[in-house]
Write a protein that holds these residues in place. Structure first.
Motif, mmCIF file in Angstrom:
data_model
loop_
_atom_site.group_PDB
_atom_site.id
_atom_site.type_symbol
_atom_site.label_atom_id
_atom_site.label_comp_id
_atom_site.label_asym_id
_atom_site.label_seq_id
_atom_site.Cartn_x
_atom_site.Cartn_y
_atom_site.Cartn_z
ATOM 1 N N GLY A 183 -66.293 48.098 4.872
ATOM 2 C CA GLY A 183 -67.423 48.705 4.159
ATOM 3 C C GLY A 183 -67.303 50.032 3.980
ATOM 4 O O GLY A 183 -67.629 50.748 2.760
ATOM 5 N N GLU A 184 -66.838 50.846 3.982
ATOM 6 C CA GLU A 184 -66.078 51.690 4.270
ATOM 7 C C GLU A 184 -64.494 52.389 3.119
ATOM 8 O O GLU A 184 -64.034 52.329 1.744
ATOM 9 C CB GLU A 184 -66.305 53.157 5.239
ATOM 10 N N ARG A 185 -63.657 51.676 3.801
ATOM 11 C CA ARG A 185 -62.207 51.324 4.111
ATOM 12 C C ARG A 185 -61.439 49.792 5.126
ATOM 13 O O ARG A 185 -62.537 48.934 5.043
ATOM 14 C CB ARG A 185 -61.777 52.168 4.359
ATOM 15 N N PHE A 186 -59.902 49.765 4.549
ATOM 16 C CA PHE A 186 -59.236 48.634 4.492
ATOM 17 C C PHE A 186 -59.296 49.179 5.759
ATOM 18 O O PHE A 186 -58.304 49.982 6.398
ATOM 19 C CB PHE A 186 -58.246 47.942 3.949
ATOM 20 N N THR A 187 -58.896 48.814 7.304
ATOM 21 C CA THR A 187 -58.402 48.593 8.576
ATOM 22 C C THR A 187 -57.580 47.754 9.162
ATOM 23 O O THR A 187 -58.138 46.366 8.648
ATOM 24 C CB THR A 187 -59.053 49.316 9.687
ATOM 25 N N GLN A 188 -56.350 47.592 10.411
ATOM 26 C CA GLN A 188 -56.030 46.225 10.273
ATOM 27 C C GLN A 188 -57.108 45.984 11.151
ATOM 28 O O GLN A 188 -57.019 46.666 12.421
ATOM 29 C CB GLN A 188 -54.555 47.065 11.165
ATOM 30 N N THR A 189 -56.716 44.818 11.566
ATOM 31 C CA THR A 189 -57.875 43.866 12.325
ATOM 32 C C THR A 189 -56.571 43.158 13.518
ATOM 33 O O THR A 189 -57.528 42.392 14.495
ATOM 34 C CB THR A 189 -58.562 43.056 12.211
ATOM 35 N N ALA A 190 -55.341 42.867 12.948
ATOM 36 C CA ALA A 190 -54.833 41.503 13.746
ATOM 37 C C ALA A 190 -53.150 42.269 13.341
ATOM 38 O O ALA A 190 -52.937 42.583 12.109
ATOM 39 C CB ALA A 190 -54.856 39.857 13.451
ATOM 40 N N GLY A 191 -52.536 41.757 14.375
ATOM 41 C CA GLY A 191 -50.639 41.934 13.920
ATOM 42 C C GLY A 191 -50.326 43.411 15.020
ATOM 43 O O GLY A 191 -50.882 43.824 15.197
ATOM 44 N N PRO A 192 -49.070 43.202 15.197
ATOM 45 C CA PRO A 192 -48.041 44.696 16.137
ATOM 46 C C PRO A 192 -48.641 45.404 14.597
ATOM 47 O O PRO A 192 -49.166 46.151 13.494
ATOM 48 C CB PRO A 192 -47.218 44.263 15.855
ATOM 49 N N THR A 193 -48.886 46.923 15.647
ATOM 50 C CA THR A 193 -48.720 48.170 14.941
ATOM 51 C C THR A 193 -47.558 49.248 15.111
ATOM 52 O O THR A 193 -48.091 49.787 13.984
ATOM 53 C CB THR A 193 -50.340 47.925 15.884
ATOM 54 N N ARG A 194 -47.054 48.363 15.228
ATOM 55 C CA ARG A 194 -45.382 49.307 15.927
ATOM 56 C C ARG A 194 -44.153 48.234 15.453
ATOM 57 O O ARG A 194 -44.778 46.936 15.831
ATOM 58 C CB ARG A 194 -45.353 49.939 16.100
ATOM 59 N N PHE A 195 -42.867 48.472 15.004
ATOM 60 C CA PHE A 195 -42.279 47.990 15.224
ATOM 61 C C PHE A 195 -41.161 47.845 16.506
ATOM 62 O O PHE A 195 -40.936 47.199 17.348
ATOM 63 C CB PHE A 195 -40.759 48.116 13.624
ATOM 64 N N GLY A 196 -41.012 48.836 16.710
ATOM 65 C CA GLY A 196 -40.206 49.478 17.936
ATOM 66 C C GLY A 196 -38.865 49.382 17.774
ATOM 67 O O GLY A 196 -38.479 49.765 16.654
ATOM 68 N N VAL A 197 -38.225 49.136 19.127
ATOM 69 C CA VAL A 197 -36.283 48.984 18.849
ATOM 70 C C VAL A 197 -36.747 47.454 18.439
ATOM 71 O O VAL A 197 -37.030 46.535 18.972
ATOM 72 C CB VAL A 197 -35.895 49.257 20.533
ATOM 73 N N ASP A 198 -34.947 48.019 17.432
ATOM 74 C CA ASP A 198 -35.056 46.213 17.392
ATOM 75 C C ASP A 198 -34.382 45.538 17.774
ATOM 76 O O ASP A 198 -33.394 45.608 18.573
ATOM 77 C CB ASP A 198 -34.318 46.106 15.734
ATOM 78 N N PRO A 199 -34.960 43.792 18.800
ATOM 79 C CA PRO A 199 -33.941 43.727 19.265
ATOM 80 C C PRO A 199 -33.056 42.559 19.111
ATOM 81 O O PRO A 199 -32.887 41.849 19.696
ATOM 82 C CB PRO A 199 -35.384 42.277 20.223
ATOM 83 N N ARG A 200 -32.522 43.000 18.074
ATOM 84 C CA ARG A 200 -31.924 41.732 17.072
ATOM 85 C C ARG A 200 -30.459 42.733 17.564
ATOM 86 O O ARG A 200 -29.157 42.465 17.629
ATOM 87 C CB ARG A 200 -31.612 42.136 16.245
ATOM 88 N N LEU A 201 -30.503 44.275 18.329
ATOM 89 C CA LEU A 201 -29.825 45.127 17.818
ATOM 90 C C LEU A 201 -28.812 45.755 19.038
ATOM 91 O O LEU A 201 -29.574 45.168 20.852
ATOM 92 C CB LEU A 201 -30.142 46.967 17.377
ATOM 93 N N THR A 202 -27.319 45.948 19.918
ATOM 94 C CA THR A 202 -27.195 45.919 21.064
ATOM 95 C C THR A 202 -26.620 47.925 21.061
ATOM 96 O O THR A 202 -26.314 48.458 19.362
ATOM 97 C CB THR A 202 -26.526 45.608 21.446
ATOM 98 N N ASP A 203 -26.034 47.809 22.189
ATOM 99 C CA ASP A 203 -25.463 49.616 21.757
ATOM 100 C C ASP A 203 -23.291 49.467 22.414
ATOM 101 O O ASP A 203 -23.472 48.409 23.506
ATOM 102 C CB ASP A 203 -25.580 50.367 22.749
ATOM 103 N N LEU A 204 -22.608 49.449 21.304
ATOM 104 C CA LEU A 204 -21.301 49.355 21.195
ATOM 105 C C LEU A 204 -20.574 50.746 21.810
ATOM 106 O O LEU A 204 -21.817 51.469 20.543
ATOM 107 C CB LEU A 204 -20.955 48.546 20.354
ATOM 108 N N THR A 205 -19.940 50.865 22.835
ATOM 109 C CA THR A 205 -18.974 51.879 22.242
ATOM 110 C C THR A 205 -17.774 51.904 21.945
ATOM 111 O O THR A 205 -17.570 50.982 22.504
ATOM 112 C CB THR A 205 -19.308 52.852 23.471
ATOM 113 N N LEU A 206 -17.299 52.892 21.356
ATOM 114 C CA LEU A 206 -15.535 52.255 20.875
ATOM 115 C C LEU A 206 -14.452 54.277 21.273
ATOM 116 O O LEU A 206 -15.402 54.941 21.291
ATOM 117 C CB LEU A 206 -15.198 52.274 19.424
ATOM 118 N N THR A 207 -14.113 53.907 22.513
ATOM 119 C CA THR A 207 -13.270 54.360 22.566
ATOM 120 C C THR A 207 -11.347 54.236 22.615
ATOM 121 O O THR A 207 -11.318 52.845 22.610
ATOM 122 C CB THR A 207 -12.570 55.173 23.877
#
Length: 404
Positions: A258-282
């Motif tokens: 009635g005054e503006r558009f607002t989010q009503t469903a779905g995620p509100t943030r992305f967070g850590v990408d679940p497809r990624l990992t932490d590789l370390t090279l020495t």
């Protein structure tokens, strides 16, 4: 008086006397004769009147049928006469007449369906961009360009086709569109709702959602039957070195309050990408061997990769060889080459989360032309040999110390 009258009077008098003599005193023959005269006069008058009417009525009717109508006069507005409050009220009617409404007639709701060509032809007002944009990304009286997101035009552009639906519940259609404006290599985008006013002009209802720091891209949208808007958003925009498959994408739903558009469903943030990992090279020292008869030398280095998780890595890749030299043996002899983010990469084994592997690489050593140490980088690849970012990219690359 004739003989006939005498007989008639005598007969009526005799009958009267016979019927009423016991109770009434007779009035005499004179009264009876007067009564008869009055009856005859009434009969004559009625007969004469009937004859006159028989002649007069057809004449009057015929004149009325042939009388010409007067020409119509100008329309007049009659002012109502104020009612006399002292007069007695009229009795209520059995079929009450509805009183005229004092409200103004309701105007039909404008049709807010605006085609792509109409949006491109009009000058419209855009909401403020929710992210930094150059001065070319204007908002007032904007003529949208027909860009598809790949042009270098710095002005605001209409991206794709508009969508339509009843956004505000007034049973009329409104229009939703995705617009963008170039800022550097990327496009700043926003989904905007439009309508028409009573005069048919395009008006801006407001922004649905736009890109900002955490929301890096908007790829598509759809308007649902209930008037809500589903928008597909991403955490990064596939540009500027980011691969097309690398963004996280989500569907989020927005609705008009009635005054503006607002989010009503779905995620509100992305967070850590679940497809990624932490590789370390020495890596150990880059050991440079003696020169052969042709003056060429080899260099050998041992590296260790640890997958700290949380995701298994189907393929490990190594790049930045050009800073050392051409691959010449060791574990590099079994690698296959893929194109990474610029330089060639050697793809080897997979590495599950929580595991480590050590490799030995041999190169034909080519001393660098500049006084910079050679480097080596490890890369996460999926089974399709697509490369992925790392959760902590700063420990994916090492500078090699030379020895020998």
């Amino acid at each position: 008086m004739s003989e006939f009258d005498d007989i008639l009077v005598s007969g009526e008098f005799a009958a009267f006397r016979e019927a009423y003599a016991p109770a009434v005193h007779p009035a005499g023959t004179t009264a009876v004769r007067e009564t008869v005269r009055r009856r005859r006069r009434r009969t004559a008058v009625v007969t004469a009147a009937a004859a006159v009417l028989a002649v007069a009525i057809p004449v009057g009717a015929n004149a009325a049928l042939h009388r010409s109508e007067p020409p119509p006069g100008p329309a007049q507005t009659v002012s109502p006469t104020p009612s006399d409050t002292s007069a007695s009220p009229s009795p209520p009617s059995l079929s009450p007449t509805p009183s005229p409404s004092t409200a103004s007639p309701t105007r039909p709701t404008p049709d807010g369906r605006i085609t792509r060509s109409q949006l491109l032809a009009a000058r419209i007002d855009l909401p403020a961009w929710s992210y930094y944009v150059p001065k070319t990304c204007t908002t007032a009286k904007v003529r949208l360009g027909p860009g598809a997101g790949t042009t270098r035009d710095p002005a605001p552009a209409l991206l794709g086709e508009p969508g339509y639906g009843d956004l505000d519940g007034d049973r009329a259609v409104e229009t939703v569109a995705l617009v963008g404006c170039r800022s550097g290599e990327a496009l700043v985008k926003q989904v905007v709702a439009f309508n028409r006013d009573a005069a048919g002009r395009i008006t801006t209802i407001g922004p649905v959602v736009g890109t900002y720091d955490e929301l890096g891209d908007i790829t598509e949208f759809s308007v649902r039957a209930d008037g809500t808007i589903r928008v597909r958003v991403a955490d990064i925009q596939p540009c500027c070195g980011a691969a097309e498959w690398s963004p996280q994408r989500q569907w989020r739903t927005y609705a008009w309050t009635g005054e503006r558009f607002t989010q009503t469903a779905g995620p509100t943030r992305f967070g850590v990408d679940p497809r990624l990992t932490d590789l370390t090279l020495t890596a150990g020292d880059l050991v440079i061997g003696p020169a052969d008869t042709k003056g060429d030398r080899t260099a050998t280095v041992t590296v260790t990769v640890v997958n700290k998780g949380p995701v298994d890595v189907p393929l490990l890749g190594f790049s930045d060889f050009y800073t050392i030299g051409e691959p010449a043996g060791g574990d590099l002899s079994r690698c296959r080459t893929v194109r990474a983010d610029g330089p060639d990469a050697c793809v080897l084994d997979g590495l599950p989360a929580g595991k480590r592997k050590t490799y030995t690489f041999t190169f034909r050593y080519d001393p660098p032309d500049v006084d910079e140490p050679p480097t080596l980088r490890v890369i996460h690849y999926d089974p399709q040999e697509r490369w992925w970012n790392d959760l902590k990219s700063e420990d994916n690359q090492v500078e090699l110390r030379t020895a020998g």
